[in-house]
Each structure stands twice: as C-alpha cells, then as structure tokens.
Scaffold this motif. Structure first.
Motif, PDB file in Angstrom:
ATOM      1  N   SER A 173      44.036  51.449 101.508  1.00  0.00           N
ATOM      2  CA  SER A 173      44.467  50.310 102.060  1.00  0.00           C
ATOM      3  C   SER A 173      43.684  50.349 103.438  1.00  0.00           C
ATOM      4  N   PHE A 174      43.140  51.221 104.227  1.00  0.00           N
ATOM      5  CA  PHE A 174      42.317  51.207 105.399  1.00  0.00           C
ATOM      6  C   PHE A 174      40.921  50.742 104.708  1.00  0.00           C
ATOM      7  N   ARG A 177      40.048  48.747 102.344  1.00  0.00           N
ATOM      8  CA  ARG A 177      40.322  47.160 102.224  1.00  0.00           C
ATOM      9  C   ARG A 177      40.087  46.413 103.573  1.00  0.00           C
ATOM     10  N   LYS A 178      40.734  46.901 104.592  1.00  0.00           N
ATOM     11  CA  LYS A 178      40.730  46.263 105.589  1.00  0.00           C
ATOM     12  C   LYS A 178      39.242  46.335 106.168  1.00  0.00           C
ATOM     13  N   ASP A 180      36.984  43.756 104.745  1.00  0.00           N
ATOM     14  CA  ASP A 180      37.127  42.429 105.073  1.00  0.00           C
ATOM     15  C   ASP A 180      36.536  42.019 106.320  1.00  0.00           C
ATOM     16  N   LEU A 181      35.694  43.150 107.149  1.00  0.00           N
ATOM     17  CA  LEU A 181      34.984  42.921 108.457  1.00  0.00           C
ATOM     18  C   LEU A 181      33.797  42.535 108.326  1.00  0.00           C
TER      19      LEU A 181
END
Length: 77
Positions: free
Chosen positions: A10-11, A13-14, A17-18
C-alpha cells in the motif's frame, strides 16, 4: 537471525503516484526521521532510490534533446 523489513504494498502504491520532485522530498524526510528503525529506513530509502532512477530513466527516454547514443551511454541497452 536478522529480520528483513519489507515495504508494504500500500505504501509502494502511494509512492508510485508521486512525481520525482515530491519523491525526493519524501526521501530526504525519511533520512532525517529519528524515530524509524535502521532496517526500516534502509528498506524505504532503497525502494525510493530505485523509483527515482526509474522516473529519471523514463524522463530521459521521452527527452527529445537526448540522442539514442547518449541514452544508451547513460542507461545501457
């Protein structure tokens, strides 16, 4: 036996996106964090460093001012 820290999906994936500028800020913020355990910090920084390299490679690939030979010299095949 040493426990190896794994970055949560999950981290990841975040982070994917950056953009590269924001990702660099996160990188330096993690370096300065005193509360993170050494193994966790190393795993996070390693993942972010690899992500930054991939973003830079993609930017160089799409750069019309960079010749094919310059790209290959910098990144290999």
């Amino acid at each position: 036996m040493e426990t190896k820290y794994i970055v949560k999906e999950s981290f990841k994936r975040k982070l994917r996106d950056l953009n590269s500028a924001t990702l660099q800020q996160v990188f330096f913020h993690i370096i300065e964090k005193k509360e993170l355990p050494r193994e966790q910090k190393a795993a996070l920084l390693n993942y972010i460093e690899g992500r930054l390299k991939r973003l830079q490679k993609k930017e160089d690939y799409n750069n019309p001012n960079m010749t094919d030979s310059e790209y290959v010299a910098k990144w290999g095949k």
